[in-house]
Motif scaffolding. Structure first.
Motif, short mmCIF file in Angstrom:
data_model
loop_
_atom_site.label_atom_id
_atom_site.label_comp_id
_atom_site.label_asym_id
_atom_site.label_seq_id
_atom_site.Cartn_x
_atom_site.Cartn_y
_atom_site.Cartn_z
N PRO A 89 0.81 -1.22 0.00
CA PRO A 89 0.00 0.00 0.00
C PRO A 89 0.85 1.27 0.00
N SER A 90 0.38 2.25 -0.77
CA SER A 90 0.98 3.57 -0.75
C SER A 90 0.11 4.44 0.16
N ALA A 91 0.52 4.57 1.40
CA ALA A 91 -0.31 5.24 2.40
C ALA A 91 0.58 5.83 3.48
N LYS A 92 0.06 6.82 4.16
CA LYS A 92 0.79 7.41 5.28
C LYS A 92 0.72 6.50 6.49
N ALA A 93 -0.41 5.76 6.63
CA ALA A 93 -0.58 4.84 7.75
C ALA A 93 -1.25 3.57 7.26
N LEU A 94 -0.87 2.46 7.85
CA LEU A 94 -1.43 1.15 7.54
C LEU A 94 -1.91 0.53 8.85
N VAL A 95 -3.18 0.15 8.90
CA VAL A 95 -3.79 -0.43 10.12
C VAL A 95 -4.17 -1.86 9.79
N VAL A 96 -3.53 -2.84 10.48
CA VAL A 96 -3.70 -4.24 10.11
C VAL A 96 -3.86 -5.13 11.35
N PRO A 97 -4.51 -6.29 11.20
CA PRO A 97 -4.56 -7.25 12.31
C PRO A 97 -3.17 -7.81 12.58
N ALA A 98 -2.89 -8.12 13.83
CA ALA A 98 -1.57 -8.62 14.20
C ALA A 98 -1.17 -9.86 13.39
N ALA A 99 -2.13 -10.73 13.14
CA ALA A 99 -1.84 -11.99 12.45
C ALA A 99 -1.40 -11.77 11.00
N ARG A 100 -1.71 -10.59 10.43
CA ARG A 100 -1.38 -10.35 9.03
C ARG A 100 -0.35 -9.23 8.84
N ALA A 101 0.23 -8.78 9.92
CA ALA A 101 1.13 -7.63 9.82
C ALA A 101 2.31 -7.88 8.88
N ASP A 102 2.84 -9.10 8.89
CA ASP A 102 4.01 -9.39 8.07
C ASP A 102 3.67 -9.65 6.60
N ALA A 103 2.39 -9.64 6.27
CA ALA A 103 1.98 -9.92 4.89
C ALA A 103 2.09 -8.69 3.99
#
Length: 240
Positions: A89-103
């Motif tokens: 993603p091209s974004a200033k902030a990325l909000v993700v579930p912990a289980a998928r953070a490394d994806a």
């Protein structure tokens, strides 16, 4: 209401339920929803999110309050929320579930917020911990109704258009404070955001994110719509 931030204005705080999860402890009153939306806006602002910036959000397989707070917090700043972030993603902030953070492999300069479990990577911020320590006041940013609030694919939607569509849902389905709108479609569809989140909040109703419970209205399509236990169903494809 002219902008998304008006949905969480100070005078909208009450003990009525804004978001219902599978537990009372995890549910949000309008008091809690407004306050935490302000805090979320301040967190994002602290990490550089301003009007015109993008906040990419992965709502997870089982919807919880943090993605909804990200939408409301970004709206308070005039930023654009995207619920279809893609792997890079091209974004200033990325909000993700912990289980998928490394994806994800976001652009340099993107701040990653992890919700749910505490992140293993020290470069990631823990969304809930950051939120609880933030200032519980509304951000000072000025937002115009013509500002873009939501993006999906190559489509963009302004605050004005989203709120107008949500008012249409409120009127068509007669949403009131005693309604619970079950979100049974992905937030990546902007029609789900309008009918499943903005419309119930505008009406003072409840956003139901516990898919094992039954509401009064469902937002669903396909098989989910056919099997929804709610007596009324909104197809996201018909909303915008």
């Amino acid at each position: 209401m002219d902008v998304i931030g008006d949905l969480v204005a100070r005078d909208r705080r009450s003990d009525d339920l804004a978001v219902r999860t599978d537990s009372r402890a995890g549910s949000y009153s309008y008091e809690k929803c407004c306050t935490n939306a302000w805090k979320t806006g301040n967190i994002l602002r602290h990490y550089g999110v301003r009007g015109g910036a993008t906040v990419a959000v992965d709502p997870g397989d089982s919807l919880t309050p943090p993605p909804l707070l990200a939408l409301l917090g970004a709206g308070l700043l005039g930023a654009t929320t995207r619920f279809d972030p893609g792997e890079s993603p091209s974004a200033k902030a990325l909000v993700v579930p912990a289980a998928r953070a490394d994806a994800y492999d976001p652009d340099p300069g993107t701040k990653t917020f992890v919700y749910g479990d505490v992140p293993d990577d020290p470069e990631f911020a823990h969304f809930e911990a950051e939120m609880w320590s933030e200032n519980p006041t509304a951000p000072p940013d000025r937002v115009d109704p013509a500002d873009t609030a939501l993006a999906a694919g190559d489509r963009e939607f302004t605050h004005e258009r989203l709120l107008s569509a949500s008012e249409g849902i409120v009127d068509e389905y007669g949403l009131a404070a005693d309604d619970e709108v079950a979100v049974r479609a992905p937030l990546a569809d902007p029609g789900t955001v309008v009918a499943g989140v903005l419309a119930p909040v505008a009406a003072g109703a409840t956003v139901l994110v516990d898919r094992e419970s039954t509401g009064t209205v469902a937002v669903a399509s396909g098989d989910a719509a056919e099997n929804a236990p709610e007596p009324a169903v909104v197809d996201p494809a018909d909303v915008l």
